[in-house]
Structure formats: C-alpha cells, structure tokens
Design an enzyme around this catalytic site. Sequence first.
Site, PDB file in Angstrom:
ATOM      1  N   PHE A 181     -13.591 -49.648   9.441  1.00 23.69           N
ATOM      2  CA  PHE A 181     -14.156 -48.927   8.212  1.00 23.69           C
ATOM      3  C   PHE A 181     -13.581 -49.226   7.070  1.00 23.69           C
ATOM      4  O   PHE A 181     -14.127 -49.838   6.176  1.00 23.69           O
ATOM      5  CB  PHE A 181     -13.931 -47.359   8.612  1.00 23.69           C
ATOM      6  N   LYS A 215     -16.482 -40.365  13.896  1.00 28.14           N
ATOM      7  CA  LYS A 215     -15.696 -39.539  12.886  1.00 28.14           C
ATOM      8  C   LYS A 215     -16.581 -38.450  12.420  1.00 28.14           C
ATOM      9  O   LYS A 215     -17.953 -38.640  12.250  1.00 28.14           O
ATOM     10  CB  LYS A 215     -15.468 -40.319  12.023  1.00 28.14           C
ATOM     11  N   THR A 235      -0.630 -43.061   6.356  1.00 32.54           N
ATOM     12  CA  THR A 235      -1.676 -41.863   6.401  1.00 32.54           C
ATOM     13  C   THR A 235      -1.099 -40.641   5.764  1.00 32.54           C
ATOM     14  O   THR A 235       0.131 -40.577   6.239  1.00 32.54           O
ATOM     15  CB  THR A 235      -2.538 -41.855   7.807  1.00 32.54           C
ATOM     16  N   ASP A 236      -1.698 -39.673   5.612  1.00 26.13           N
ATOM     17  CA  ASP A 236      -1.218 -38.485   5.003  1.00 26.13           C
ATOM     18  C   ASP A 236      -0.682 -37.638   6.078  1.00 26.13           C
ATOM     19  O   ASP A 236       0.018 -36.849   6.386  1.00 26.13           O
ATOM     20  CB  ASP A 236      -2.135 -37.647   4.319  1.00 26.13           C
ATOM     21  N   GLU A 237      -1.309 -38.090   7.471  1.00 23.40           N
ATOM     22  CA  GLU A 237      -0.873 -37.324   8.813  1.00 23.40           C
ATOM     23  C   GLU A 237       0.469 -37.494   9.134  1.00 23.40           C
ATOM     24  O   GLU A 237       1.140 -36.461  10.045  1.00 23.40           O
ATOM     25  CB  GLU A 237      -1.804 -37.783   9.707  1.00 23.40           C
ATOM     26  N   LYS A 266       2.126 -43.835  13.364  1.00 24.32           N
ATOM     27  CA  LYS A 266       1.909 -44.255  12.079  1.00 24.32           C
ATOM     28  C   LYS A 266       3.125 -43.884  11.207  1.00 24.32           C
ATOM     29  O   LYS A 266       3.884 -44.753  10.344  1.00 24.32           O
ATOM     30  CB  LYS A 266       0.842 -43.587  11.334  1.00 24.32           C
ATOM     31  N   PRO A 310     -21.198 -30.636  16.754  1.00 25.61           N
ATOM     32  CA  PRO A 310     -20.136 -29.714  17.425  1.00 25.61           C
ATOM     33  C   PRO A 310     -19.194 -29.707  16.081  1.00 25.61           C
ATOM     34  O   PRO A 310     -18.898 -30.808  15.487  1.00 25.61           O
ATOM     35  CB  PRO A 310     -19.708 -30.856  18.535  1.00 25.61           C
ATOM     36  N   TYR A 348     -15.050 -28.453  15.882  1.00 28.45           N
ATOM     37  CA  TYR A 348     -13.967 -27.754  16.599  1.00 28.45           C
ATOM     38  C   TYR A 348     -13.519 -26.382  16.009  1.00 28.45           C
ATOM     39  O   TYR A 348     -13.296 -26.356  14.889  1.00 28.45           O
ATOM     40  CB  TYR A 348     -12.754 -28.840  16.356  1.00 28.45           C
ATOM     41  N   TYR A 406      -1.236 -40.181  17.072  1.00 34.27           N
ATOM     42  CA  TYR A 406      -1.555 -41.309  16.344  1.00 34.27           C
ATOM     43  C   TYR A 406      -0.561 -40.963  15.090  1.00 34.27           C
ATOM     44  O   TYR A 406      -0.125 -42.019  14.494  1.00 34.27           O
ATOM     45  CB  TYR A 406      -3.024 -40.631  15.886  1.00 34.27           C
ATOM     46  N   ALA A 466       2.358 -40.021  14.880  1.00 31.63           N
ATOM     47  CA  ALA A 466       3.734 -40.428  15.004  1.00 31.63           C
ATOM     48  C   ALA A 466       3.907 -41.801  15.463  1.00 31.63           C
ATOM     49  O   ALA A 466       4.784 -42.383  14.703  1.00 31.63           O
ATOM     50  CB  ALA A 466       4.234 -39.668  16.656  1.00 31.63           C
TER      51      ALA A 466
HETATM   52  N1  LIG Z   1      -9.967 -43.436   8.055  1.00 32.87           N
HETATM   53  C1  LIG Z   1      -9.169 -42.615   7.355  1.00 32.87           C
HETATM   54  O1  LIG Z   1      -9.633 -41.537   6.818  1.00 32.87           O
HETATM   55  C2  LIG Z   1      -7.747 -43.019   6.933  1.00 32.87           C
HETATM   56  C3  LIG Z   1      -6.817 -42.386   6.229  1.00 32.87           C
HETATM   57  C4  LIG Z   1      -5.783 -42.916   6.013  1.00 32.87           C
HETATM   58  C5  LIG Z   1      -5.290 -43.968   6.536  1.00 32.87           C
HETATM   59  N2  LIG Z   1      -6.045 -44.640   7.389  1.00 32.87           N
HETATM   60  C6  LIG Z   1      -5.414 -45.856   7.901  1.00 32.87           C
HETATM   61  O2  LIG Z   1      -6.181 -46.928   7.372  1.00 32.87           O
HETATM   62  C7  LIG Z   1      -6.423 -48.169   8.455  1.00 32.87           C
HETATM   63  C8  LIG Z   1      -7.750 -48.254   8.549  1.00 32.87           C
HETATM   64  O3  LIG Z   1      -8.417 -47.119   9.175  1.00 32.87           O
HETATM   65  P1  LIG Z   1      -9.920 -47.213   9.533  1.00 32.87           P
HETATM   66  O4  LIG Z   1     -10.576 -45.931   9.500  1.00 32.87           O
HETATM   67  O5  LIG Z   1     -10.571 -48.397   8.995  1.00 32.87           O
HETATM   68  O6  LIG Z   1      -9.888 -47.584  11.212  1.00 32.87           O
HETATM   69  P2  LIG Z   1     -10.977 -48.166  12.104  1.00 32.87           P
HETATM   70  O7  LIG Z   1     -10.698 -47.779  13.485  1.00 32.87           O
HETATM   71  O8  LIG Z   1     -12.219 -47.939  11.619  1.00 32.87           O
HETATM   72  O9  LIG Z   1     -10.385 -49.849  11.982  1.00 32.87           O
HETATM   73  C9  LIG Z   1      -9.459 -50.318  12.631  1.00 32.87           C
HETATM   74  C10 LIG Z   1      -9.532 -51.771  13.009  1.00 32.87           C
HETATM   75  O10 LIG Z   1      -8.293 -52.209  13.197  1.00 32.87           O
HETATM   76  C11 LIG Z   1      -8.554 -53.035  14.598  1.00 32.87           C
HETATM   77  N3  LIG Z   1      -7.409 -53.128  15.224  1.00 32.87           N
HETATM   78  C12 LIG Z   1      -6.676 -52.180  15.864  1.00 32.87           C
HETATM   79  N4  LIG Z   1      -5.558 -52.675  16.577  1.00 32.87           N
HETATM   80  C13 LIG Z   1      -5.617 -53.857  16.412  1.00 32.87           C
HETATM   81  C14 LIG Z   1      -4.579 -54.939  16.857  1.00 32.87           C
HETATM   82  N5  LIG Z   1      -3.664 -54.559  17.664  1.00 32.87           N
HETATM   83  N6  LIG Z   1      -4.971 -56.078  16.376  1.00 32.87           N
HETATM   84  C15 LIG Z   1      -6.032 -56.433  15.731  1.00 32.87           C
HETATM   85  N7  LIG Z   1      -6.972 -55.645  15.067  1.00 32.87           N
HETATM   86  C16 LIG Z   1      -6.489 -54.406  15.639  1.00 32.87           C
HETATM   87  C17 LIG Z   1     -10.061 -52.439  15.230  1.00 32.87           C
HETATM   88  O11 LIG Z   1     -10.423 -53.492  15.934  1.00 32.87           O
HETATM   89  C18 LIG Z   1     -10.470 -52.014  14.127  1.00 32.87           C
HETATM   90  O12 LIG Z   1     -11.435 -52.992  13.586  1.00 32.87           O
HETATM   91  C19 LIG Z   1      -5.495 -47.277   9.669  1.00 32.87           C
HETATM   92  O13 LIG Z   1      -4.044 -48.211   9.598  1.00 32.87           O
HETATM   93  C20 LIG Z   1      -5.373 -45.972   9.373  1.00 32.87           C
HETATM   94  O14 LIG Z   1      -4.310 -45.480   9.991  1.00 32.87           O
HETATM   95  C21 LIG Z   1      -7.255 -44.228   7.872  1.00 32.87           C
END
Ligand SMILES: NC(=O)c1ccc[n+]([C@@H]2O[C@H](COP(=O)([O-])OP(=O)(O)OC[C@H]3O[C@@H](n4cnc5c(N)ncnc54)[C@H](O)[C@@H]3O)[C@@H](O)[C@H]2O)c1
Length: 328
Positions: free
Chosen positions: A11, A185, A122-124, A150, A201, A203, A146, A148
Amino acid sequence: MKVLVTGGLGFIGSNFILNILQNNPNYTVTNIDAELTGSNLANLEELNNSHNYRYVKGNITNKILMEKLIEQNDCIINFAAESFVDRSILDANQFLVSNIRGTYTILEILRTQKKRLVQISTDEVFGSLKEGSADEKSRFNPSNPYAATKASAELLVNSYVNTYDLDCVITRCTNNYGPRQFFEKLIPKTIVLANQNKKIPIYGNGKNIRDWIYVDDHCEAIFKVLLDGEQGESYNISSNNEVDNLSIVKKILELLNKPFDLIEFVTDRPGHDLRYSLNSSKIQNSLKWNTKTTFNDGLQKTIEWIINNSKGENISENTLSSSPWKNS
Ligand SMILES: NC(=O)c1ccc[n+]([C@@H]2O[C@H](COP(=O)([O-])OP(=O)(O)OC[C@H]3O[C@@H](n4cnc5c(N)ncnc54)[C@H](O)[C@@H]3O)[C@@H](O)[C@H]2O)c1
C-alpha cells in the site's frame, strides 16, 4: 538519486514510488518485494514500461541479493513488513522474519556500504494511550506481536547507529488510508462491502480510535526525512484526525448513501488497543512538513479509487469479513 524501496508492491510503498517518480523524474527507483500478503503487482502496473523504475522479486532477508541492490543505489527506504495485526495474532512467525530479520539483514550490509536508511515504523510501538499523544521520546509499549516486531526493528536500527555510526532515520506514522490499500483493512473493506450492500463487520463496540492520515501526506513526510532528516533521529508523523472505527464506517455509509443497518458488531480482536496518538510537532517544525489532505477529501478520493479498482472483489466470502476470533 537512485532510491531502493523495499516492499514497494504494498500500500504505502507503491504510493511512495508513484509520488517520488512523478515529482522527481530524474530519480530512479528499484523496488524489491517478496510478493507476500499485502502485495499487489497491479499497484504499479502503470510503471511497467517506465525507464526509471525497476522491479525485483525477492526477499529482504536474502543478503546476497540485498548487497547487490544496495550497492547499485544511493539510499534505501524500508517499507517491507508484515503489517496486519490480526495476522500477527494468529501466527507471528513471518512477522519476526520480515520485520526483524529483514531489518537486521539491511543493517548488516550498511556496515560496509555507507548509505542512508529510512526505516518505516509505526505509532503502534507506543501502544494504547488513554490520553495525550506520544512524542519521539515516549516509552515503547507495544501490545501485539506486529507492534513488538516493529519496535524491535527500531531498537536494532538505533543500536547500529550508535555502534557502527550508520546513517539511519526512523519515521513513525499513524494509520494510513488511500488508494492501493489491501482490501482486508478497515477502510477499503468497508467501501467494498458497502458498495455490494453486504454486512460490514466492526470489532467490539467500534470505539477504537486511530489518527487517520492520507497516504500521500505520509509519503511527502518520508521524502522530507530522506532528504533532510538528521542521522539517528526519529520523526513522528500524524494528522491530528482522531476518529473511532464506528464513525469511519458510518461516514463511508453516508457518502455511499447506504443504510447504517449494514453494520454488524463482531467479536473483538484479543488485546485490541483502544487508542493510538502521536505528536508530530518535531517534523512540522524542523522539516516544515504538514498534512495537505482533509479527511473528507481523502475519503472521497479513496472511495472513488476503491470502487473503480475492486470490481469482482468478493470480500464477504473471506473469513476476515467476519471475526476470526469467533470460536476462540
Ligand atoms: N498501513 C499503515 O497504516 C501503516 C502505518 C504506519 C506504518 N506502517 C508501516 O509502513 C510499511 C508499509 O505498510 P503497508 O501498509 O504498505 O503494508 P503492506 O502490507 O500493504 O505492504 C507490505 C509489503 O512488503 C512486502 N514484504 C513483506 N515482507 C517482505 C520481505 N521479507 N521481503 C520483501 N518484501 C516483503 C509485502 O510483499 C508487501 O508488498 C510497513 O513497514 C508498516 O509497518 C503502515
């Protein structure tokens, strides 16, 4: 500049790549992604014939491959992670591999190849907050597997900055929404189900609060940190837009002109954090960043994109559309 992006089929990574190439046509981007959960090749289909974009299918834990890719680029932005809390509760193993081992692999390579790393966190990591907002000095208190992993990755990054003088910066963002988010999501799932007149749904009682930021605003903040963030520093990114889940679902139903009786309350996720909140005055003051997209505008754009790109998506048959915790 040659930028290596990990997890760019997901994403936020895919939106980041589109934004950075659009705003900086002289940049090149290499995207490495293992095509795991959350990835979607269609997210970057429009770049297939682009001269300044290259896609490599691979895992960030593959040290030999990562050494080669890091050598070919000037900097690295590590988005790659397993990102869905529910899945981490069902089985955390892959979260440890991607989120901790993957980050460790990159850090080890950077000991000999001195390049900037932007670690996306992440904020988490701060856990649930009853009141107030976490700033960069707040205590870590992750409360699901998750979060933990990060937090662990962040600790590793800091230890490598301190021990080996690596050039790393960390960004921590609140919940993102926008185009290209995986359909499991909350926001995309609600839009798809509502559009198909299916039950949505929620939660527990739906009172869990998150601070929602439009993905383009997050991407812009990451770009600023890449260029001007200070070595060893972390930057919280938030939009001052705290909304509970029930209100979000109702807002989407209103915008789609659908009845509230599509809402169905389901068994809550174990240990569901009530509220996350970040103070982002550091990045606002030091890097002159701020959000540009209002929640209304961002949600409208997201709804439009999801509806145009979710044809045939039958989420109601996915177990995640009800509650995975029903029988536990
Ligand atoms: N989505 C949110 O609201 C949010 C908020 C804060 C931080 N983040 C962080 O931002 C980052 C991206 O989040 P997202 O929502 O785009 O996640 P996502 O799940 O949509 O995308 C993650 C991508 O990483 C790839 N990936 C996972 N493990 C891999 C590996 N070992 N090697 C190569 N590729 C791998 C997956 O194939 C996927 O394409 C993450 O690090 C997440 O912790 C997300």
